[in-house]
Design a protein around this motif. Structure first.
Motif, PDB file in Angstrom:
ATOM      1  N   ASP A 143      59.825  55.702  34.945  1.00 17.95           N
ATOM      2  CA  ASP A 143      59.464  54.885  33.789  1.00 17.95           C
ATOM      3  C   ASP A 143      58.515  53.754  34.187  1.00 17.95           C
ATOM      4  OD1 ASP A 143      61.145  56.414  32.179  1.00 17.95           O
ATOM      5  OD2 ASP A 143      62.852  55.108  32.555  1.00 17.95           O
ATOM      6  N   ARG A 144      58.005  53.789  35.411  1.00 17.74           N
ATOM      7  CA  ARG A 144      57.113  52.742  35.916  1.00 17.74           C
ATOM      8  C   ARG A 144      55.729  53.325  36.180  1.00 17.74           C
ATOM      9  NH1 ARG A 144      57.651  49.462  41.531  1.00 17.74           N
ATOM     10  NH2 ARG A 144      56.067  47.898  41.079  1.00 17.74           N
ATOM     11  N   TYR A 145      54.721  52.600  35.736  1.00 25.76           N
ATOM     12  CA  TYR A 145      53.331  53.017  35.891  1.00 25.76           C
ATOM     13  C   TYR A 145      52.506  51.860  36.430  1.00 25.76           C
ATOM     14  CZ  TYR A 145      54.566  57.008  32.997  1.00 25.76           C
ATOM     15  OH  TYR A 145      55.156  58.148  32.507  1.00 25.76           O
ATOM     16  N   LEU A 146      51.474  52.186  37.173  1.00 23.92           N
ATOM     17  CA  LEU A 146      50.503  51.198  37.629  1.00 23.92           C
ATOM     18  C   LEU A 146      49.155  51.569  37.015  1.00 23.92           C
ATOM     19  CD1 LEU A 146      51.363  50.886  41.423  1.00 23.92           C
ATOM     20  CD2 LEU A 146      52.050  49.368  39.561  1.00 23.92           C
ATOM     21  N   LEU A 147      48.600  50.644  36.276  1.00 23.71           N
ATOM     22  CA  LEU A 147      47.266  50.811  35.704  1.00 23.71           C
ATOM     23  C   LEU A 147      46.335  49.926  36.516  1.00 23.71           C
ATOM     24  CD1 LEU A 147      45.176  51.693  33.592  1.00 23.71           C
ATOM     25  CD2 LEU A 147      46.003  49.805  32.145  1.00 23.71           C
ATOM     26  N   MET A 148      45.356  50.549  37.145  1.00 23.39           N
ATOM     27  CA  MET A 148      44.395  49.817  37.959  1.00 23.39           C
ATOM     28  C   MET A 148      43.026  49.950  37.311  1.00 23.39           C
ATOM     29  SD  MET A 148      45.887  51.019  41.639  1.00 23.39           S
ATOM     30  CE  MET A 148      46.147  52.695  41.068  1.00 23.39           C
ATOM     31  N   ILE A 149      42.465  48.817  36.918  1.00 24.17           N
ATOM     32  CA  ILE A 149      41.162  48.806  36.261  1.00 24.17           C
ATOM     33  C   ILE A 149      40.192  48.014  37.114  1.00 24.17           C
ATOM     34  CG2 ILE A 149      39.868  48.144  34.201  1.00 24.17           C
ATOM     35  CD1 ILE A 149      42.410  48.474  32.590  1.00 24.17           C
ATOM     36  N   ARG A 150      38.995  48.558  37.279  1.00 25.64           N
ATOM     37  CA  ARG A 150      37.941  47.870  38.015  1.00 25.64           C
ATOM     38  C   ARG A 150      37.025  47.166  37.014  1.00 25.64           C
ATOM     39  NH1 ARG A 150      38.536  52.828  39.885  1.00 25.64           N
ATOM     40  NH2 ARG A 150      36.575  53.625  39.080  1.00 25.64           N
ATOM     41  N   TRP A 151      36.847  45.856  37.226  1.00 25.35           N
ATOM     42  CA  TRP A 151      35.984  45.023  36.393  1.00 25.35           C
ATOM     43  C   TRP A 151      34.880  44.429  37.259  1.00 25.35           C
ATOM     44  CZ3 TRP A 151      36.917  44.995  31.257  1.00 25.35           C
ATOM     45  CH2 TRP A 151      38.202  45.315  30.808  1.00 25.35           C
ATOM     46  N   THR A 152      33.730  44.196  36.652  1.00 29.29           N
ATOM     47  CA  THR A 152      32.624  43.582  37.373  1.00 29.29           C
ATOM     48  C   THR A 152      32.988  42.162  37.795  1.00 29.29           C
ATOM     49  OG1 THR A 152      31.055  44.920  36.110  1.00 29.29           O
ATOM     50  CG2 THR A 152      30.164  43.016  37.279  1.00 29.29           C
ATOM     51  N   THR A 153      33.558  41.380  36.866  1.00 32.80           N
ATOM     52  CA  THR A 153      33.976  40.004  37.173  1.00 32.80           C
ATOM     53  C   THR A 153      35.370  39.774  36.607  1.00 32.80           C
ATOM     54  OG1 THR A 153      33.165  38.992  35.125  1.00 32.80           O
ATOM     55  CG2 THR A 153      31.578  39.197  36.955  1.00 32.80           C
ATOM     56  N   LEU A 154      36.033  38.753  37.099  1.00 36.95           N
ATOM     57  CA  LEU A 154      37.343  38.374  36.578  1.00 36.95           C
ATOM     58  C   LEU A 154      37.237  38.008  35.102  1.00 36.95           C
ATOM     59  CD1 LEU A 154      40.346  37.706  37.089  1.00 36.95           C
ATOM     60  CD2 LEU A 154      39.603  35.399  37.732  1.00 36.95           C
ATOM     61  N   GLU A 155      36.178  37.294  34.746  1.00 31.96           N
ATOM     62  CA  GLU A 155      35.992  36.848  33.367  1.00 31.96           C
ATOM     63  C   GLU A 155      35.762  38.014  32.404  1.00 31.96           C
ATOM     64  OE1 GLU A 155      34.458  35.525  36.056  1.00 31.96           O
ATOM     65  OE2 GLU A 155      35.689  33.700  36.117  1.00 31.96           O
ATOM     66  N   ASP A 156      35.200  39.120  32.896  1.00 25.39           N
ATOM     67  CA  ASP A 156      35.048  40.292  32.026  1.00 25.39           C
ATOM     68  C   ASP A 156      36.405  40.729  31.495  1.00 25.39           C
ATOM     69  OD1 ASP A 156      32.272  40.521  32.156  1.00 25.39           O
ATOM     70  OD2 ASP A 156      32.345  41.845  33.909  1.00 25.39           O
ATOM     71  N   HIS A 157      37.440  40.594  32.324  1.00 29.05           N
ATOM     72  CA  HIS A 157      38.784  40.948  31.873  1.00 29.05           C
ATOM     73  C   HIS A 157      39.464  39.792  31.147  1.00 29.05           C
ATOM     74  CE1 HIS A 157      43.245  41.532  32.580  1.00 29.05           C
ATOM     75  NE2 HIS A 157      42.911  42.367  31.626  1.00 29.05           N
ATOM     76  N   THR A 158      39.551  38.638  31.812  1.00 31.51           N
ATOM     77  CA  THR A 158      40.372  37.543  31.292  1.00 31.51           C
ATOM     78  C   THR A 158      39.806  36.874  30.050  1.00 31.51           C
ATOM     79  OG1 THR A 158      39.338  35.962  32.799  1.00 31.51           O
ATOM     80  CG2 THR A 158      41.359  37.045  33.560  1.00 31.51           C
ATOM     81  N   VAL A 159      38.494  36.868  29.904  1.00 27.45           N
ATOM     82  CA  VAL A 159      37.861  36.244  28.745  1.00 27.45           C
ATOM     83  C   VAL A 159      37.292  37.308  27.813  1.00 27.45           C
ATOM     84  CG1 VAL A 159      36.066  34.661  27.946  1.00 27.45           C
ATOM     85  CG2 VAL A 159      37.334  34.149  30.054  1.00 27.45           C
TER      86      VAL A 159
END
Length: 99
Positions: free
Chosen positions: A49-65
């Motif tokens: 029931d456990r999954y790891l989703l790994m996403i590659r982003w160009t910058t941290l802000e692309d994800h967080t903002v």
């Protein structure tokens, strides 16, 4: 490049539905976000029931903002959120070394 790692615990007995939903959600919502560079999904062996989703982003802000503060994030959570047993634990990593 930044790696987002989401540790996701889902409700028991909904693995097949969640697996379809997470792939659909990444491919149709997250993949359209600025800075998205690719992803992997891994399923727990000892904890199915456990999954790891790994996403590659160009910058941290692309994800967080750019993504987290957009309407797309609400769309993403509407697709996968109903399967969560608890909120995912999300952290970001940079590459130190690669073999």
């Amino acid at each position: 490049m930044i790696h987002e790692l989401a540790d996701i615990q889902i409700k028991p007995g909904v693995q097949a539905e969640f697996e379809a939903a997470i792939v659909h959600g990444v491919n149709t919502v997250i993949a359209q976000a600025k800075g998205f560079e690719g992803y992997e999904i891994r399923k727990g062996i000892e904890s199915p029931d456990r999954y790891l989703l790994m996403i590659r982003w160009t910058t941290l802000e692309d994800h967080t903002v750019g993504f987290r503060q957009s309407e797309a994030f609400a769309q993403w959570r509407a697709i996968v959120g109903p399967y969560f047993a608890q909120p995912p634990v999300v952290q970001h990593f940079s590459t130190l070394n690669q073999g």
